[in-house]
Design an enzyme around this catalytic site. Structure first.
Site, mmCIF file in Angstrom:
data_model
loop_
_atom_site.group_PDB
_atom_site.id
_atom_site.type_symbol
_atom_site.label_atom_id
_atom_site.label_comp_id
_atom_site.label_asym_id
_atom_site.label_seq_id
_atom_site.Cartn_x
_atom_site.Cartn_y
_atom_site.Cartn_z
ATOM 1 N N ASP A 262 -39.340 19.254 -20.463
ATOM 2 C CA ASP A 262 -38.439 20.031 -21.319
ATOM 3 C C ASP A 262 -38.159 21.390 -20.653
ATOM 4 O O ASP A 262 -38.193 22.443 -21.309
ATOM 5 C CB ASP A 262 -39.008 20.210 -22.732
ATOM 6 N N HIS B 63 -34.300 30.354 -19.739
ATOM 7 C CA HIS B 63 -33.474 31.423 -20.323
ATOM 8 C C HIS B 63 -33.758 32.691 -19.525
ATOM 9 O O HIS B 63 -34.772 32.764 -18.823
ATOM 10 C CB HIS B 63 -33.868 31.687 -21.776
ATOM 11 N N HIS C 127 -34.759 15.070 -31.089
ATOM 12 C CA HIS C 127 -35.591 16.257 -31.320
ATOM 13 C C HIS C 127 -35.860 16.251 -32.811
ATOM 14 O O HIS C 127 -34.991 16.598 -33.621
ATOM 15 C CB HIS C 127 -34.864 17.533 -30.886
HETATM 16 O O1 DOR Z 1 -37.619 25.182 -26.763
HETATM 17 C C1 DOR Z 1 -36.555 24.578 -26.720
HETATM 18 N N1 DOR Z 1 -35.579 24.928 -25.856
HETATM 19 N N2 DOR Z 1 -36.367 23.565 -27.551
HETATM 20 C C2 DOR Z 1 -35.186 22.953 -27.650
HETATM 21 O O2 DOR Z 1 -35.082 22.000 -28.393
HETATM 22 C C3 DOR Z 1 -34.003 23.443 -26.894
HETATM 23 C C4 DOR Z 1 -34.444 24.093 -25.659
HETATM 24 C C5 DOR Z 1 -33.331 24.834 -24.937
HETATM 25 O O3 DOR Z 1 -32.278 24.219 -24.690
HETATM 26 O O4 DOR Z 1 -33.509 25.990 -24.602
HETATM 27 ZN ZN ZN Z 2 -35.215 20.158 -24.683
HETATM 28 ZN ZN ZN Z 3 -35.819 19.621 -28.153
#
Ligand code: DOR
Ligand code: ZN
Ligand code: ZN
Length: 464
Positions: free
Chosen positions: A326, A330, A205
């Site tokens: 990705d 959450h 990253h």
């Molecule tokens: O937006 C993101 N969420 N970027 C990251 O690098 C980590 C990821 C997460 O684990 O929530």
């Molecule tokens: Zn990620």
């Molecule tokens: Zn990342």
């Protein structure tokens, strides 16, 4: 996407149907009849016989009988998609996502294999932790799951993580998972050397948060995104490339968000360096952040409209190696806070394929490029030799899509626990009809039809 209700884990369990598999007869065979099949560079009409979890035969007509049959006249068969970058959470983060809901989301999105990132709780920062995580996943997963581990500079532990089956060491530059002073070149060189000696891929990253911190008062997400400057990414990419060159270990740059970073990577014509883009960074821009706030907050952040367009064009031309979601779920509570306190990341497994099929239908992306980005190339980068293509002997991981069917992105219907998306309400054309993992139907027309445990834990370098 058109699911009938908001599915929960209980919902999934209610819908479970036992597969016909048992100890004595082995796995049931499956015949997909009269489909459009993506083979190498084109679609042809034909049938696919899957036996014992493997593609046994692809031919114009297959007359033999199988335990299960799918008449697929209207459908297009693609290799099951491979997502090299997901955050499945579980363990102490199960309230955000767990192995079953995350892999249900994968199945609903046409992904048959995913590789989990190590920023879990506890983090995947040793061989032992990786084994524990894999053990916890087995029996709970609906698609195949592999694991990345945290970047370390301790050679013995790196070798042990490789033996435990890690697909890469992830260097999370904004704040390393295992405590490492990565602002010190010497430490990064130790990590790169350890990766080289253990023949382990380094995933990165790339954002240099120390050199380019976000300072000043931030009131809105739009301000936050602007202050998280693009130069932090491009300069981190250049730094890693400079340090990697004399060592020559394999490096994969995650979620590249800027054309300038992509150019720096693609100018390095060595086979040891690869890159990844995501649907939000190729389809959305800072304009959406203004409107959507936390729903469009992720790291790296969304960029200008011009950069997004250039990144999409580069993707279309074949410059980045892979596309990943990705998928980073959450809770709404964790996201709907002030910008500095909001958790970055959005769910992506259930939107990527419908969004990209829509681009194919609009003539903006070729089907061949879609398959390379989401199946063939991730199989190469992560050395999944029996996956990513429809061929005799390959694994029975397939996705059947209805390329013409229209839908609308509806986060209430996600199998993921995260029921929001910056793509909410987008009209799509091209939907996932059926997802087959290891020869078994795990998802069909809005429902999870397979049992947790159908997915296998993948270990890097173990080829079956
Ligand atoms: O937006 C993101 N969420 N970027 C990251 O690098 C980590 C990821 C997460 O684990 O929530
Ligand atoms: Zn990620
Ligand atoms: Zn990342």
């Amino acid at each position: 996407m058109g699911y009938s209700s908001a599915p929960t884990v209980l919902g999934i369990l209610k819908h479970l149907k036992r597969s016909k598999s048992d100890e004595t007869s082995g796995l049931p065979s499956l015949l997909i009849r009269d489909a459009h099949i993506w083979t190498k560079n084109d679609t042809t009409r034909g049938s696919i016989l899957v036996e014992q979890g493997k593609i046994r035969r692809i031919a114009r007509n297959i007359t033999e009988r199988a335990d299960g049959e799918i008449l697929a006249q209207r459908l297009l068969v693609l290799p099951g998609l491979i997502d090299g970058h997901v955050h499945l959470r579980d363990m102490k983060l199960s309230y955000k996502e767990d192995f079953t809901t995350g892999t249900a989301a994968a199945a609903a999105g046409g992904f048959t294999s995913v590789i989990d990132m190590p920023n879990s709780l506890p983090p995947t920062d040793s061989a032992e932790r990786l084994r524990e995580r894999a053990e916890r996943a087995s029996g709970k997963i609906l698609v195949n799951v592999g694991f990345h581990s945290a970047a370390l500079n301790d050679y013995d532990e790196v070798r042990a993580m490789k033996s435990a089956g890690a697909f890469s060491m992830k260097l999370y530059m904004p704040s390393p998972i295992a405590s490492l002073d990565i602002d010190d070149d010497k430490v990064v060189i130790q990590v790169l050397n350890a990766a080289k000696q253990a023949s382990l891929l380094l995933t990165v990253h790339a954002e240099d948060a120390t050199k380019f911190p976000m300072t000043g008062e931030i009131r809105t997400f739009a301000e936050m995104v602007r202050l998280r400057r693009g130069i932090a990414e491009t300069s981190a990419v250049r730094r890693i490339l400079r340090l990697q060159r004399p060592i020559g270990c394999r490096v994969h740059f995650c979620h590249i968000s800027l054309p300038s970073s992509l150019s720096a990577i693609s100018n390095r014509s060595s086979g040891h360096v690869s890159s990844e883009v995501t649907p939000p960074h190729t389809l959305l821009s800072q304009n959406q952040v203004k409107r959507l706030g936390w729903k469009a907050w992720m790291l790296p952040p969304l960029r200008s409209h011009k950069d997004t367009r250039k990144l999409f064009r580069a993707m279309k031309m074949g410059i980045p190696t892979t596309m990943a979601t990705d998928h980073a779920p959450h809770t709404v509570k964790e996201k709907a806070r002030t910008p500095r306190k909001s958790s970055p990341g959005i769910p992506g497994l259930e939107t990527a394929l419908p969004l990209m099929l829509t681009m194919v239908n609009k003539g903006k992306l070729s089907l061949g490029r879609l398959v390379s980005l989401l199946a063939t190339n991730p199989a190469k980068v992560f050395d999944l030799r029996s996956k990513g293509r429809l061929e005799n002997g390959a694994d029975g991981d397939l996705v059947l899509v209805d390329l013409k069917k229209r839908g609308r992105i509806d986060p209430d219907k996600f199998f993921s626990k995260a029921h929001y998306s910056p793509f909410e309400g987008w009209k799509t054309q091209g939907v996932v009809h059926t997802t087959i993992v290891n020869g078994l139907v795990v998802y069909r027309e809005g429902e999870i039809t397979g049992e947790p445990g159908i997915g296998k834990v993948l270990k890097s370098g173990r080829h079956v």
